[in-house]
Motif scaffolding. Structure first.
Motif, PDB file in Angstrom:
ATOM      1  N   ILE A   1       1.019  -1.155   0.155  1.00 25.64           N
ATOM      2  CA  ILE A   1      -0.069  -0.205   0.172  1.00 25.64           C
ATOM      3  C   ILE A   1       1.004   1.342   0.116  1.00 25.64           C
ATOM      4  CG2 ILE A   1      -1.593   1.405   1.306  1.00 25.64           C
ATOM      5  CD1 ILE A   1      -2.774  -1.319   2.461  1.00 25.64           C
ATOM      6  N   TRP A   2       1.913   1.136   0.977  1.00 25.39           N
ATOM      7  CA  TRP A   2       2.975   2.545   0.804  1.00 25.39           C
ATOM      8  C   TRP A   2       3.569   2.607  -0.501  1.00 25.39           C
ATOM      9  CZ3 TRP A   2       1.376   3.991   5.605  1.00 25.39           C
ATOM     10  CH2 TRP A   2       1.817   5.648   5.754  1.00 25.39           C
ATOM     11  N   LYS A   3       3.909   1.805  -1.222  1.00 24.96           N
ATOM     12  CA  LYS A   3       4.281   1.687  -2.472  1.00 24.96           C
ATOM     13  C   LYS A   3       3.495   2.599  -3.273  1.00 24.96           C
ATOM     14  CE  LYS A   3       7.191  -2.309  -2.498  1.00 24.96           C
ATOM     15  NZ  LYS A   3       7.447  -3.740  -2.988  1.00 24.96           N
ATOM     16  N   LEU A   4       2.132   2.371  -3.405  1.00 26.53           N
ATOM     17  CA  LEU A   4       1.020   2.963  -3.909  1.00 26.53           C
ATOM     18  C   LEU A   4       1.115   4.395  -3.684  1.00 26.53           C
ATOM     19  CD1 LEU A   4      -2.192   0.745  -4.031  1.00 26.53           C
ATOM     20  CD2 LEU A   4      -0.674   1.255  -6.027  1.00 26.53           C
ATOM     21  N   LEU A   5       1.212   4.589  -2.353  1.00 24.14           N
ATOM     22  CA  LEU A   5       1.121   6.061  -1.603  1.00 24.14           C
ATOM     23  C   LEU A   5       2.321   6.888  -2.244  1.00 24.14           C
ATOM     24  CD1 LEU A   5       0.118   5.555   2.008  1.00 24.14           C
ATOM     25  CD2 LEU A   5      -1.302   5.735   0.062  1.00 24.14           C
TER      26      LEU A   5
END
Length: 352
Positions: free
Chosen positions: A92-96
């Motif tokens: 998810i943090w990669k997406l952010l």
């Protein structure tokens, strides 16, 4: 087809609450009669962030519950589930981080079309982001420019963050879990050969490891890395240079060194995911800082912070799991690793 639980026919739009979600973009520029096309993009990107923050909170709650158990069986599903869900948080943090690129399609002039309409709202007021930081282990005393928090956040949000601080964070639960690891019971080390000159009062493994590490320091390393620092990190119980306890530091380093053993692979993956998450959060702050400099230069943020200056300070200071990263200083090559007793090797391996 009817839902087998409710007996009703479920409809995509209703199930996802799309009427609420898609009507939640209230453009201030439109209400004020201002032409600001990119305000829609600005709102949707930040709403998407908050939705993903909600999912991170959901995953983090389950991970904290698993680690809050008094005893975690490393061969049970609990640790596997925690690692799996932590990996989801990392993805998810990669997406952010990637989502910043969408925001960067807005130019500084596009932003100026509606920037003044935001004041004093600010991304600094993202309560969910602050709560994630707190639940991971970032204490208020360790925050950069902490004076902004009580000025910018609503009272109920400040209280919720204080309540989270009074509960055990993932950092603290991780410390407890690492400190409990039973690597050092004496029956694993009765046949461990100590060398002449090694400290007989120290655990035999660490006395031997300390000597190998010291012998491996080269050139300037001998002056820059003192053995006093080694002893303070792995053995001092008070006035510690890091937040992680001495027992936890020893266990974490042992996991890094002997991660090829089956029962240490899962703990290694967990520690590695925490380091990856810390790195991604720093990358997110860096990308945000660069974007802010591009958008407003050195002007103050809409919430009254120093803008890019605040973001740079937070990026440099808010490393939650930096203590784990610092252990890389004390690794040695695989070919120099002390050989473990066969009883310990057996206990670190899968049983047939």
């Amino acid at each position: 087809m009817k839902n087998s639980y409710t007996g009703k026919e479920q409809y995509y739009n209703d199930y996802l609450g799309l009427d609420k979600i898609l009507s939640a973009q209230q453009l201030e520029s439109e209400a004020q009669g201002v032409d600001a096309h990119d305000e829609m993009l600005f709102i949707i990107v930040h709403q998407a962030y908050e939705l993903w923050f909600k999912q991170v909170q959901h995953e983090l709650s389950s991970i904290l519950k698993i680690f809050d158990e008094q005893y975690i069986n490393d061969n049970s599903k609990g640790l596997q589930v925690a690692t799996h869900r932590l990996n989801r948080v990392v993805e998810i943090w990669k997406l952010l981080v990637a989502q910043v690129r969408v925001m960067e399609t807005m130019t500084p002039m596009d932003f100026l079309d509606f920037r003044d309409l935001l004041t004093p709202a600010s991304g600094f007021q993202s309560f969910q982001f602050r709560l994630i930081e707190t639940r991971l282990g970032l204490k208020m005393d360790h925050r950069h420019a902490k004076k902004y928090y009580e000025k910018q956040l609503r009272a109920e949000h400040i209280e919720a963050i204080k309540a989270a601080e009074n509960s055990l964070s993932l950092f603290e639960l991780l410390d407890n879990w690492l400190a409990r690891m039973p690597f050092w019971q004496l029956d694993y080390w009765q046949n461990f050969e100590q060398k002449a000159g090694e400290n007989a009062e120290m655990h035999p493994f660490w006395a031997h490891y300390r000597g190998i590490y010291l012998a491996g320091l080269k050139g300037s390393e001998r002056s820059e890395i003192s053995m006093k620092a080694f002893d303070e990190l792995f053995f001092a119980q008070e006035n510690r240079p890091v937040r992680l306890s001495e027992k936890a530091c020893r266990s974490a380093l042992f996991i890094y060194l002997y991660r090829e053993y089956p029962l240490l692979q899962q703990p290694f993956q967990l520690l590695n995911k925490l380091l990856e998450l810390d790195e991604l959060m720093s990358t997110f702050r860096y990308r945000h800082m660069i974007m802010v400099r591009r958008m407003i230069g050195m002007r103050a943020g809409t919430g009254g912070s120093s803008g890019a200056g605040y973001l740079e300070g937070a990026m440099n200071k808010h490393h939650i799991f930096g203590d784990l990263a610092s252990l890389a200083t004390y690794l040695i090559p695989r070919n120099l690793l002390p050989e473990l007793d066969q009883k310990l090797v057996k206990d670190l391996s899968f049983r047939l």
